[in-house]
Enzyme design. Structure first.
Site, PDB file in Angstrom:
ATOM      1  N   ARG A  92       3.952   3.187  -1.630  1.00  0.00           N
ATOM      2  CA  ARG A  92       3.190   2.226  -0.828  1.00  0.00           C
ATOM      3  C   ARG A  92       4.101   1.603   0.201  1.00  0.00           C
ATOM      4  NH1 ARG A  92      -1.422   0.634  -3.720  1.00  0.00           N
ATOM      5  NH2 ARG A  92      -1.982  -1.127  -2.439  1.00  0.00           N
ATOM      6  N   GLU A 129     -11.724   1.787  -0.266  1.00  0.00           N
ATOM      7  CA  GLU A 129     -12.809   1.101  -0.950  1.00  0.00           C
ATOM      8  C   GLU A 129     -13.292   0.012   0.005  1.00  0.00           C
ATOM      9  OE1 GLU A 129     -11.786  -0.662  -4.723  1.00  0.00           O
ATOM     10  OE2 GLU A 129     -13.830  -1.424  -4.971  1.00  0.00           O
ATOM     11  N   LYS A 170      -5.267  -6.479  -0.683  1.00  0.00           N
ATOM     12  CA  LYS A 170      -6.590  -6.856  -0.211  1.00  0.00           C
ATOM     13  C   LYS A 170      -7.104  -8.080  -0.953  1.00  0.00           C
ATOM     14  CE  LYS A 170      -8.572  -2.755  -0.090  1.00  0.00           C
ATOM     15  NZ  LYS A 170      -9.624  -1.740  -0.155  1.00  0.00           N
TER      16      LYS A 170
HETATM   17  P1  ATP Z   1      -5.148  -3.020  -1.962  1.00  0.00           P
HETATM   18  O1  ATP Z   1      -4.121  -3.035  -3.047  1.00  0.00           O
HETATM   19  O2  ATP Z   1      -4.695  -3.671  -0.703  1.00  0.00           O
HETATM   20  O3  ATP Z   1      -6.491  -3.479  -2.421  1.00  0.00           O
HETATM   21  P2  ATP Z   1      -6.105  -0.382  -2.345  1.00  0.00           P
HETATM   22  O4  ATP Z   1      -5.214   0.723  -2.704  1.00  0.00           O
HETATM   23  O5  ATP Z   1      -6.924  -0.917  -3.436  1.00  0.00           O
HETATM   24  O6  ATP Z   1      -5.274  -1.492  -1.578  1.00  0.00           O
HETATM   25  P3  ATP Z   1      -7.994   1.250  -1.011  1.00  0.00           P
HETATM   26  O7  ATP Z   1      -9.097   0.856  -0.132  1.00  0.00           O
HETATM   27  O8  ATP Z   1      -8.314   1.849  -2.321  1.00  0.00           O
HETATM   28  O9  ATP Z   1      -7.087  -0.043  -1.184  1.00  0.00           O
HETATM   29  O10 ATP Z   1      -6.963   2.161  -0.225  1.00  0.00           O
HETATM   30  C1  ATP Z   1      -7.313   3.300   0.503  1.00  0.00           C
HETATM   31  C2  ATP Z   1      -6.106   4.168   0.624  1.00  0.00           C
HETATM   32  O11 ATP Z   1      -5.041   3.465   1.244  1.00  0.00           O
HETATM   33  C3  ATP Z   1      -5.618   4.599  -0.737  1.00  0.00           C
HETATM   34  O12 ATP Z   1      -5.369   5.994  -0.705  1.00  0.00           O
HETATM   35  C4  ATP Z   1      -4.368   3.810  -0.943  1.00  0.00           C
HETATM   36  O13 ATP Z   1      -3.444   4.504  -1.710  1.00  0.00           O
HETATM   37  C5  ATP Z   1      -3.872   3.581   0.476  1.00  0.00           C
HETATM   38  N1  ATP Z   1      -3.084   2.360   0.540  1.00  0.00           N
HETATM   39  C6  ATP Z   1      -3.468   1.118   0.233  1.00  0.00           C
HETATM   40  N2  ATP Z   1      -2.462   0.242   0.368  1.00  0.00           N
HETATM   41  C7  ATP Z   1      -1.385   0.959   0.784  1.00  0.00           C
HETATM   42  C8  ATP Z   1      -0.025   0.633   1.105  1.00  0.00           C
HETATM   43  N3  ATP Z   1       0.438  -0.608   1.017  1.00  0.00           N
HETATM   44  N4  ATP Z   1       0.779   1.639   1.498  1.00  0.00           N
HETATM   45  C9  ATP Z   1       0.316   2.896   1.605  1.00  0.00           C
HETATM   46  N5  ATP Z   1      -0.938   3.270   1.323  1.00  0.00           N
HETATM   47  C10 ATP Z   1      -1.790   2.315   0.911  1.00  0.00           C
HETATM   48 MG    MG Z   2      -7.790   1.227  -4.426  1.00  0.00          MG
END
Ligand code: ATP
Ligand code: MG
Length: 564
Positions: free
Chosen positions: A269, A43, A279
């Site tokens: 994660r 995102e 984020k």
């Molecule tokens: P955040 O919690 O930091 O906002 P998010 O999951 O909302 O992370 P996205 O931009 O939606 O951020 O993430 C893109 C991809 O990266 C998704 O498939 C998500 O599952 C993966 N991802 C995000 N954070 C992690 C993590 N700590 N470990 C593994 N994969 C991750």
């Molecule tokens: Mg997300």
């Protein structure tokens, strides 16, 4: 550190094996899929961090390993939080990490029309309805884990009414929050995600890509799986918190005219000691200027790591070492540091710089004489070549390498003691010069002219070898970084801010760097002998050098044990 875990025995070249690769392999062998298509779906509401790197390496890695492909898809369904700056940064960082989506760049917003049509499809099938229950009430009516949800009066609206209302939603007839479109699934389901989840909400906000074309936007759940299906993704890999969404993911595939049927698989994660990978909180640190920006070298963002001098190979290697698992755990940060050192030890050129200089005058060295000495750029790689150092009567050593009253295990410079200056000569300290306040300001020494290259002519023992810089050294600012948080589990007591490490940045303004360091490109790490790995900051200029410390050579506790 209380999150110690043994390091898995995986070497850098070994093909990774894990439950996801096993599943993918099995799907291929059973002929359930013809080729592998994965996607990385960020995102664009912030910069990528190490957690994302785990997902990138997995998704793009699978594409490469199985001769398939991986798409980069921006999950841009919330225009309020998303920005072009983030889109650009994400692309740059995925490339930097070493992966390429080729022509397969997509956006969830590419599918807005199809998603809209599919929402109408559900309405026509009697599987979706417009609900104008106020949000608070709607939340209360969803029930709890022990109590079923209650139906709103709108649940039984006719197909025609729902179609008209939904079209009015789209047409901009209602303000934000006035109503939503919900799927009609099962209000008594044990899985809360199936209790008539929201598919569309009203949001009068322009979108970076679709402008003002839409004032309703699909939710993550409604956009994500359908985008996977539209792109013919075969394996949709996501983190564990989406495990409970999988029945909904599959429900949409069952009830919509999708062109393909992706399979969702969840993995844990990445959680890393002393680090926050959220984020939202990272955005907050940037907004409150607690760090200098998304690329502050203390940030766990890819941009921050790059600026700190961490090579992308080290990040990929780290991800391979931690592997994929189905259980959440915290990875010891020592493991990440280890991957960085491992890589830099192989590729980083060696140089000399003195962080806290102490002047050394060699009394028996001729005035105005400059001697040229050869130094190797990498001890294990002759191909890295050599460079010339200039040695003269006045040079500088590290202040810490001298002690007036040395304890037993201190073998470095002290009055009356002989030490080796790397690539140069053996020198013996004769006298300490102090200022009026009693501070040591200079050491008077003699050298053995027969010890050129640092070898004792009679084979006598010299325990310590010190780094030094000559009279031609360049002044430099050196930034020493430590972890941004001072405990392995930041926020465990409920507040992240109180766990911020006040000493995470130490700036040394009076360092001296050997002249060849003025030519290093920004971001390229070199080893300052005996000090650690450093790289020029992007703001570094040849007449005002600035270096970031990438990582120390060894753990701080181990550093105290060595004599030189
Ligand atoms: P955040 O919690 O930091 O906002 P998010 O999951 O909302 O992370 P996205 O931009 O939606 O951020 O993430 C893109 C991809 O990266 C998704 O498939 C998500 O599952 C993966 N991802 C995000 N954070 C992690 C993590 N700590 N470990 C593994 N994969 C991750
Ligand atoms: Mg997300």
């Amino acid at each position: 550190m209380d999150d110690k875990k043994p390091m898995p025995e995986v070497t850098a070249n070994e093909e990774p094996r894990d439950f996801i690769r096993d599943m993918v392999q099995a799907d291929l062998e059973r002929g359930l899929v013809q080729g592998i298509v994965t996607r990385f779906p960020p995102e664009p509401n912030g910069y990528l961090h190490l957690g994302h790197a785990k997902s990138i390496c997995l998704n793009f890695g699978l594409g490469v390993e199985y001769g398939g492909r991986c798409h980069l898809r921006f999950d841009d369904t919330n225009p309020v939080k998303e920005e072009q700056e983030y889109i650009d940064a994400i692309k740059r960082d995925v490339h930097w990490l070493g992966f390429d989506w080729g022509e397969h760049l997509y956006h969830a917003s590419d599918n807005f029309q199809t998603l809209y049509d599919w929402a109408e499809h559900l309405i026509r099938a009697g599987l979706a309805y417009v609900d104008d229950t106020p949000p608070d009430e709607m939340r209360a009516m969803r029930g709890t884990l022990t109590e079923p949800g209650r139906a709103s009066a709108d649940r039984d609206r006719s197909v025609e009414t729902n179609l008209n209302l939904f079209r009015d939603m789209r047409g901009g007839k209602f303000p934000n929050g006035a109503c939503v479109l919900r799927a009609k699934i099962d209000l008594a389901s044990g899985n809360m995600n199936l209790r008539d989840p929201v598919l569309y909400r009203i949001l009068h906000a322009p979108h970076p890509r679709t402008g003002t074309q839409w004032c309703i936007y699909p939710t993550y759940d409604f956009a994500h799986g359908q985008s996977d299906a539209i792109e013919h993704v075969t394996h949709s890999l996501c983190t564990l918190e989406f495990e409970d969404h999988r029945p909904l993911y599959d429900w949409f595939l069952d009830h919509l005219p999708v062109p393909s049927r992706p399979r969702q698989i969840e993995f844990a994660r990445l959680h890393l000691g002393y680090t926050v990978l959220s984020k939202r909180y990272l955005t907050d640190l940037v907004r409150r200027a607690i760090v200098s920006g998304w690329d502050d070298p203390r940030m766990p963002t890819l941009a921050g790591l790059r600026r700190r001098g961490v090579p992308p190979e080290a990040i990929r290697d780290f991800v391979r070492r931690i592997g994929m698992s189905k259980a959440n755990s915290v990875v010891d940060i020592a493991m990440f540091d280890h991957a960085i050192r491992d890589r830099l030890n192989q590729v980083a050129q060696r140089r000399m710089a003195v962080l806290r200089p102490l002047k050394l005058v060699i009394e028996n060295f001729p005035e105005d004489h400059v001697e040229e000495l050869e130094a190797v750029n990498h001890p294990a790689d002759p191909g890295a070549g050599t460079r010339t150092l200039r040695f003269s009567r006045e040079i500088f050593i590290e202040r810490d390498d001298f002690m007036e009253n040395p304890p037993n295990k201190f073998f470095r410079m002290a009055v009356g003691r002989e030490v080796r200056l790397r690539y140069a000569y053996l020198v013996t300290c004769r006298q300490v010069v102090k200022d009026a306040d009693g501070n040591v300001v200079e050491l008077r020494c003699t050298y053995d002219p027969a010890s050129r290259g640092g070898n004792a002519p009679d084979g006598r023992k010299v325990k310590a070898t010190l780094h030094w810089v000559g009279h031609d050294a360049r002044p430099a600012e050196v930034r020493l970084y430590s972890t941004l948080f001072n405990r392995p589990d930041p926020g465990a007591d409920g507040d992240l801010d109180t766990d911020l490490n006040p000493g995470s940045l130490e700036v040394l303004s009076g360092a001296l760097a050997e002249p060849s360091l003025a030519e290093m490109p920004a971001g390229e790490a070199v080893q300052f002998e005996r000090q650690g790995y450093f790289c020029p900051d992007p703001t570094s200029r040849s007449d005002a050098l600035v270096f970031n410390r990438t990582i120390e050579l060894r753990d701080t506790w181990a550093k105290l044990q060595i004599g030189g």
